[in-house]
Design a protein around this motif. Structure first.
Motif, mmCIF file in Angstrom:
data_model
loop_
_atom_site.group_PDB
_atom_site.id
_atom_site.type_symbol
_atom_site.label_atom_id
_atom_site.label_comp_id
_atom_site.label_asym_id
_atom_site.label_seq_id
_atom_site.Cartn_x
_atom_site.Cartn_y
_atom_site.Cartn_z
ATOM 1 N N GLU A 23 -10.513 -2.130 4.318
ATOM 2 C CA GLU A 23 -9.917 -0.849 3.925
ATOM 3 C C GLU A 23 -9.668 -0.714 2.434
ATOM 4 O OE1 GLU A 23 -10.502 -0.304 7.660
ATOM 5 O OE2 GLU A 23 -9.347 -2.081 7.081
ATOM 6 N N GLY A 24 -9.991 -1.721 1.638
ATOM 7 C CA GLY A 24 -9.776 -1.605 0.200
ATOM 8 C C GLY A 24 -9.311 -2.916 -0.403
ATOM 9 N N PRO A 25 -8.486 -2.855 -1.442
ATOM 10 C CA PRO A 25 -8.009 -4.061 -2.109
ATOM 11 C C PRO A 25 -7.047 -4.866 -1.230
ATOM 12 C CG PRO A 25 -7.792 -2.119 -3.518
ATOM 13 C CD PRO A 25 -8.079 -1.631 -2.132
ATOM 14 N N ARG A 26 -6.656 -6.008 -1.730
ATOM 15 C CA ARG A 26 -5.896 -7.010 -0.973
ATOM 16 C C ARG A 26 -4.644 -6.439 -0.309
ATOM 17 N NH1 ARG A 26 -5.927 -10.308 -4.613
ATOM 18 N NH2 ARG A 26 -7.425 -11.852 -3.837
ATOM 19 N N ALA A 27 -3.794 -5.731 -1.057
ATOM 20 C CA ALA A 27 -2.520 -5.270 -0.497
ATOM 21 C C ALA A 27 -2.741 -4.292 0.657
ATOM 22 C CB ALA A 27 -1.665 -4.622 -1.587
ATOM 23 N N THR A 28 -3.728 -3.415 0.530
ATOM 24 C CA THR A 28 -4.006 -2.449 1.591
ATOM 25 C C THR A 28 -4.535 -3.148 2.830
ATOM 26 O OG1 THR A 28 -4.475 -0.726 -0.029
ATOM 27 C CG2 THR A 28 -5.332 -0.392 2.191
ATOM 28 N N VAL A 29 -5.472 -4.068 2.646
ATOM 29 C CA VAL A 29 -6.033 -4.787 3.790
ATOM 30 C C VAL A 29 -4.940 -5.570 4.509
ATOM 31 C CG1 VAL A 29 -7.608 -6.637 4.478
ATOM 32 C CG2 VAL A 29 -8.358 -4.893 2.854
ATOM 33 N N ARG A 30 -4.069 -6.209 3.775
ATOM 34 C CA ARG A 30 -2.991 -6.979 4.409
ATOM 35 C C ARG A 30 -2.072 -6.084 5.228
ATOM 36 N NH1 ARG A 30 -1.212 -11.194 -0.475
ATOM 37 N NH2 ARG A 30 -2.819 -12.762 -0.018
ATOM 38 N N LEU A 33 -9.558 4.567 -1.610
ATOM 39 C CA LEU A 33 -10.950 4.689 -1.185
ATOM 40 C C LEU A 33 -11.953 4.436 -2.311
ATOM 41 C CD1 LEU A 33 -10.867 7.722 1.295
ATOM 42 C CD2 LEU A 33 -10.409 5.298 1.719
ATOM 43 N N PRO A 34 -11.689 4.889 -3.555
ATOM 44 C CA PRO A 34 -12.638 4.542 -4.621
ATOM 45 C C PRO A 34 -12.776 3.040 -4.828
ATOM 46 C CG PRO A 34 -11.234 6.357 -5.311
ATOM 47 C CD PRO A 34 -10.652 5.824 -4.035
ATOM 48 N N PHE A 35 -11.681 2.301 -4.657
ATOM 49 C CA PHE A 35 -11.760 0.848 -4.800
ATOM 50 C C PHE A 35 -12.629 0.246 -3.696
ATOM 51 C CE2 PHE A 35 -7.678 1.982 -6.761
ATOM 52 C CZ PHE A 35 -7.832 1.387 -8.017
ATOM 53 N N ILE A 67 -15.792 -2.066 -4.398
ATOM 54 C CA ILE A 67 -15.996 -3.386 -3.794
ATOM 55 C C ILE A 67 -17.366 -3.449 -3.131
ATOM 56 C CG2 ILE A 67 -15.205 -4.945 -1.958
ATOM 57 C CD1 ILE A 67 -12.344 -3.914 -2.559
ATOM 58 N N GLY A 68 -17.720 -2.387 -2.393
ATOM 59 C CA GLY A 68 -19.028 -2.337 -1.763
ATOM 60 C C GLY A 68 -20.155 -2.433 -2.775
ATOM 61 N N ASP A 69 -19.987 -1.791 -3.919
ATOM 62 C CA ASP A 69 -21.006 -1.842 -4.959
ATOM 63 C C ASP A 69 -21.149 -3.256 -5.506
ATOM 64 O OD1 ASP A 69 -22.821 -0.264 -6.790
ATOM 65 O OD2 ASP A 69 -21.488 -1.148 -8.278
ATOM 66 N N VAL A 70 -20.038 -3.914 -5.779
ATOM 67 C CA VAL A 70 -20.071 -5.270 -6.323
ATOM 68 C C VAL A 70 -20.690 -6.243 -5.323
ATOM 69 C CG1 VAL A 70 -18.632 -7.201 -7.079
ATOM 70 C CG2 VAL A 70 -18.141 -4.897 -7.904
ATOM 71 N N GLY A 98 -15.685 14.444 -0.819
ATOM 72 C CA GLY A 98 -16.258 15.120 -1.982
ATOM 73 C C GLY A 98 -15.843 14.450 -3.279
ATOM 74 N N HIS A 99 -14.580 14.024 -3.347
ATOM 75 C CA HIS A 99 -14.098 13.313 -4.539
ATOM 76 C C HIS A 99 -14.857 12.001 -4.709
ATOM 77 C CE1 HIS A 99 -11.398 11.942 -7.642
ATOM 78 N NE2 HIS A 99 -10.963 10.942 -6.910
ATOM 79 N N LEU A 100 -15.089 11.285 -3.612
ATOM 80 C CA LEU A 100 -15.826 10.026 -3.684
ATOM 81 C C LEU A 100 -17.262 10.248 -4.149
ATOM 82 C CD1 LEU A 100 -14.668 8.113 -0.477
ATOM 83 C CD2 LEU A 100 -14.119 7.562 -2.850
#
Length: 325
Positions: free
Chosen positions: A147-154, A191-193, A197-200, A236-238
């Motif tokens: 779902e995103g960076p570490r804090a969100t996933v946790r 969501l942008p993060f 992450i997917g890009d990296v 749309g923002h993404l």
């Protein structure tokens, strides 16, 4: 050591499925020419494009959105082989769960299935190190729930660091990746993060899904469920950020509209096939038959969401952005 630098977009690869449908190997999705009529194509088909096969209901996470809260015994290898035979003709099979990599014999299941189907593995990757070397070259991609960076996933899912250790193992063995994120109102800002992450990671796609009111999600606060309009605005923002930053993964957004009702065919560990999600059905399931007892052609014949199935998997009823920049 895995190189987590910015990846180049690999050459486009496709695989013919039939009736004008191809599987896009890089973007990990089906496609068809615009002139292909979905209703007509689905009406003449005798098998689904894609089936989700639950090889276990067990999981080492307890995601706050999870709908799989009722347990069933794991199918035996012999039962899975019977299902393999009865799924003949299906384009793609998701070897799913629960968390499928919790099965110590998961590599044996992959070995059993990979010659007959395009295989995908939805996973949290926490057991990636145990299986990566033995399933490499046999699965089209692993779809990582993130779902995103570490804090969100946790908060939403589980142990981010354990997940990423498994992701690195999958990458080191050349297994292509996609990402999948369930979207809450409180996760819109990250969501942008997730796409970054997917890009990296060189992911073929990043797909976003809205939660359904079942299982653990029945305990979610009502404000966490966003509207169709909010989902479309966020997507749309993404799209704009993706163009600006030249992120390469394809983007997908699935919302729960009438056009997407019942589009998935899920086979549970006991062989029972169900259409999902069916909005007015108990637990959102509609029984279709049992793949331990009859071929998928018989189940497909009585399945009433054929057009929805084709429309979703061909990207006609969801929001999409193609891979590349």
């Amino acid at each position: 050591m895995t190189d987590l630098g910015f990846p180049s977009v690999p050459p486009r690869t496709t695989r013919e499925v039939g009736a004008g449908v191809v599987f896009e190997g890089n973007g990990h999705h089906f496609s068809a020419a615009p002139e292909v009529d979905i209703a007509a194509a689905s009406a003449v088909a005798n098998v689904p494009l894609s089936v989700i096969l639950q090889v276990t209901k067990r999981c080492d996470f307890d995601c706050s959105f999870c709908s799989e809260v009722l347990q069933l015994p794991d199918p035996t290898l012999a039962q899975l082989d019977t299902m393999r035979v009865n799924l003949a003709g299906v384009g793609r099979v998701f070897l799913s769960g629960g968390e499928p990599l919790m099965r110590k014999d998961f590599h044996e299941i992959v070995e059993m299935y990979h010659r007959d189907f395009i295989l995908a593995v939805p996973t949290n990757a926490t057991h990636g190190l145990s299986h990566a070397s033995r399933i490499a070259g046999k699965v089209a991609f692993a779809n990582i729930g993130l779902e995103g960076p570490r804090a969100t996933v946790r908060r939403v899912r589980g142990d981010y660091d354990k997940q990423m250790a498994g992701v690195r193992a999958l990458m080191e063995h050349g297994i292509p990746l996609s990402l999948s994120a369930v979207v809450y109102r409180s996760t819109l800002s990250v969501l942008p993060f997730t796409v970054q992450i997917g890009d990296v990671l060189g992911a073929g796609k990043v797909k976003f899904i809205l939660p359904l009111r079942k299982g653990n999600a029945l305990n979610l606060a009502e404000h966490e469920f966003i509207t169709q309009g909010e989902a479309e605005t966020a997507f749309g923002h993404l799209k704009g950020l993706r163009a600006e930053h030249q992120w390469s993964p394809a983007l997908r957004l699935t919302t729960w509209t009438p056009e997407n009702e019942g589009h998935m065919i899920v086979v549970e560990p006991n062989g029972i096939a169900r259409a999902w999600p069916v909005y007015d059905a108990p637990d959102l399931w509609e029984p279709l038959g049992n793949v331990l007892e009859e071929p998928i052609t018989a189940i497909w014949e009585r399945y009433r969401f054929k057009a929805n199935h084709y429309a979703k998997y061909l990207g006609r009823s969801i929001h999409t952005v193609a891979q590349g920049f």
